[in-house]
Design an enzyme around this catalytic site. Structure first.
Site, PDB file in Angstrom:
ATOM      1  N   ASP A  19      75.630  73.850  46.004  1.00  0.00           N
ATOM      2  CA  ASP A  19      76.176  73.027  44.797  1.00  0.00           C
ATOM      3  C   ASP A  19      74.818  73.059  44.151  1.00  0.00           C
ATOM      4  O   ASP A  19      73.624  72.355  44.523  1.00  0.00           O
ATOM      5  CB  ASP A  19      76.491  71.639  45.267  1.00  0.00           C
ATOM      6  CG  ASP A  19      77.066  70.964  44.255  1.00  0.00           C
ATOM      7  OD1 ASP A  19      77.138  71.611  42.987  1.00  0.00           O
ATOM      8  OD2 ASP A  19      77.799  69.865  44.273  1.00  0.00           O
ATOM      9  N   ASP A 113      78.762  76.315  39.270  1.00  0.00           N
ATOM     10  CA  ASP A 113      77.732  75.897  40.044  1.00  0.00           C
ATOM     11  C   ASP A 113      77.976  75.415  41.447  1.00  0.00           C
ATOM     12  O   ASP A 113      77.092  74.893  42.012  1.00  0.00           O
ATOM     13  CB  ASP A 113      77.103  74.411  39.244  1.00  0.00           C
ATOM     14  CG  ASP A 113      78.394  73.331  39.142  1.00  0.00           C
ATOM     15  OD1 ASP A 113      79.472  73.713  39.482  1.00  0.00           O
ATOM     16  OD2 ASP A 113      77.936  72.123  38.587  1.00  0.00           O
ATOM     17  N   GLU A 114      79.063  75.985  41.908  1.00  0.00           N
ATOM     18  CA  GLU A 114      79.001  75.539  43.503  1.00  0.00           C
ATOM     19  C   GLU A 114      80.100  76.830  44.055  1.00  0.00           C
ATOM     20  O   GLU A 114      81.050  77.284  43.261  1.00  0.00           O
ATOM     21  CB  GLU A 114      79.721  74.276  43.899  1.00  0.00           C
ATOM     22  CG  GLU A 114      81.202  74.007  43.166  1.00  0.00           C
ATOM     23  CD  GLU A 114      81.761  72.602  43.477  1.00  0.00           C
ATOM     24  OE1 GLU A 114      81.394  72.128  44.731  1.00  0.00           O
ATOM     25  OE2 GLU A 114      82.288  71.882  42.754  1.00  0.00           O
TER      26      GLU A 114
END
Length: 371
Positions: A19, A113-114
């Site tokens: 993350d 983003d993850e």
């Protein structure tokens, strides 16, 4: 395979959840040294704008993503608003995923983003998933100048919880021995997969923590939460058999909210729909996705549920176009003889870089809304 498959064999896995730390805001601070160390919000600063991401400096004041801009500015008068640059975020996300691909082909992106990574049999032949996670974090920092937090565990549910434990720029491991005890001490509102409305319902049933959840029987949870009850039953025991699913095809993007007080007026409903539409559209923008079908979901106080949809020959090209479509679907429902307890908005018939394999699909642009 789901957590509810009680007769399914347990498969030993090494799962990493990566993350990125305050991704959009961190990119802006990286690219503009004047923003470093200052409270930054990515998003619109106008009255009806919404925060898409907040730097950790802004979070100390209580600023959070999806918060109305006026509320964010009230919490932090020194807040600096920066317009989003989704092309830049997507480019950096591709760099990061290229790093993942050096270690495993089993990558399940959740957003820019993850992502989940199954590193049980990784391409580098590294025996320790913790070492894999640490190397990936080091590579991300070296190549992008950004930091990432990582969670390592034997399933997706716990890896996701672990990545949030030592943010920012942290690493946390939940071993099979730790798993059940780790879950039992957490408030159910911290569980990934249990939203605010469900957590509130659980609290009303006397379920405050993972230990409380584990004390409830499977029939009880299914009675009160339907199919999701099986999922809750197993994660309360630290069990999650879902595999990492690379290149999964997303069929829709949606957001919904349950209200403390029933809505009766069309103005109230439109106001309540604004943040839901904004959330859906921000996800579309961030991931290069467009859709042709808008669906409005309405659940009344007596739990009657209806949906209304409209599909276009070409994709919606702006948040305003989606808002207009939702408004057109909403208007015929008033006046209403009974209150509305839940509203939801979904965009489907998707095309774009997150909807499947390969390069982004060339989605047609919708110029006029023919409703």
């Amino acid at each position: 395979m789901t957590c509810g498959d009680s007769d399914a064999p347990d498969v030993p896995r090494r799962i990493v959840h990566i993350d990125m730390d305050a991704f959009f805001a961190s990119v802006e601070q990286r690219d503009n040294p004047d923003l470093r160390g200052k409270p930054v919000a990515v998003g619109g600063s106008r009255e009806r704008g919404v925060v898409a991401a907040a730097s950790y400096e802004a979070r100390r004041f209580g600023v959070r993503s999806a918060m109305p801009s006026v509320t964010a500015r009230r919490k932090c008068p020194e807040l600096i608003f920066v317009p989003p640059r989704f092309d830049a975020y997507r480019a950096i996300s591709r760099e990061i995923r290229a790093i993942f691909a050096e270690y495993t082909p089993l990558i399940e992106p959740l957003s820019l983003d993850e992502a989940y990574l199954d590193v049980t049999e990784n391409l580098q032949g590294i025996a320790s998933a913790t070492e894999v996670a640490q190397r990936i974090r080091e590579e991300i920092r070296a190549r992008t100048g950004l930091t990432a937090s990582a969670g390592v565990s034997y399933n997706k549910f716990l890896a996701k919880l672990a990545s949030d434990r030592n943010k920012p720029d942290g690493l946390f491991v939940i071993t099979p021995r730790m798993g059940p005890a780790f879950v039992e001490t957490l408030p159910v509102g911290r569980f990934h997969g249990i939203g605010p409305a469900t957590a509130a319902k659980m609290n009303r049933l006397g379920i405050e923590t993972g230990l409380d959840l584990r004390a409830r029987t499977l029939p009880f949870l299914r009675e009160h939460f339907g199919k999701a009850g099986g999922f809750y039953y197993w994660i309360a025991r630290g069990i999650d058999r879902r595999p990492v699913q690379p290149d999964r095809i997303r069929k829709s993007i949606g957001s919904e909210d349950t209200f403390d007080t029933d809505l009766f007026a069309p103005g109230e409903a439109r106001e309540a729909l604004q943040p839901l539409i904004g959330k859906v559209w921000r996800h579309c923008e961030a991931n290069g996705i467009r859709g042709r079908t808008v669906t409005l979901k309405v659940k009344y106080a007596d739990f009657q549920q209806i949906t209304r949809s409209h599909t276009l020959p070409a994709a919606y090209d702006s948040q305003g176009a989606v808002e207009a479509a939702v408004d057109a679907l909403l208007a015929p429902l008033f006046p209403t003889p009974k209150g509305i307890r839940l509203l939801g908005v979904t965009l489907s018939s998707l095309a774009g870089e997150r909807t499947g394999k390969g390069e982004p699909d060339p989605t047609p642009r919708q110029l006029v809304l023919p409703i």
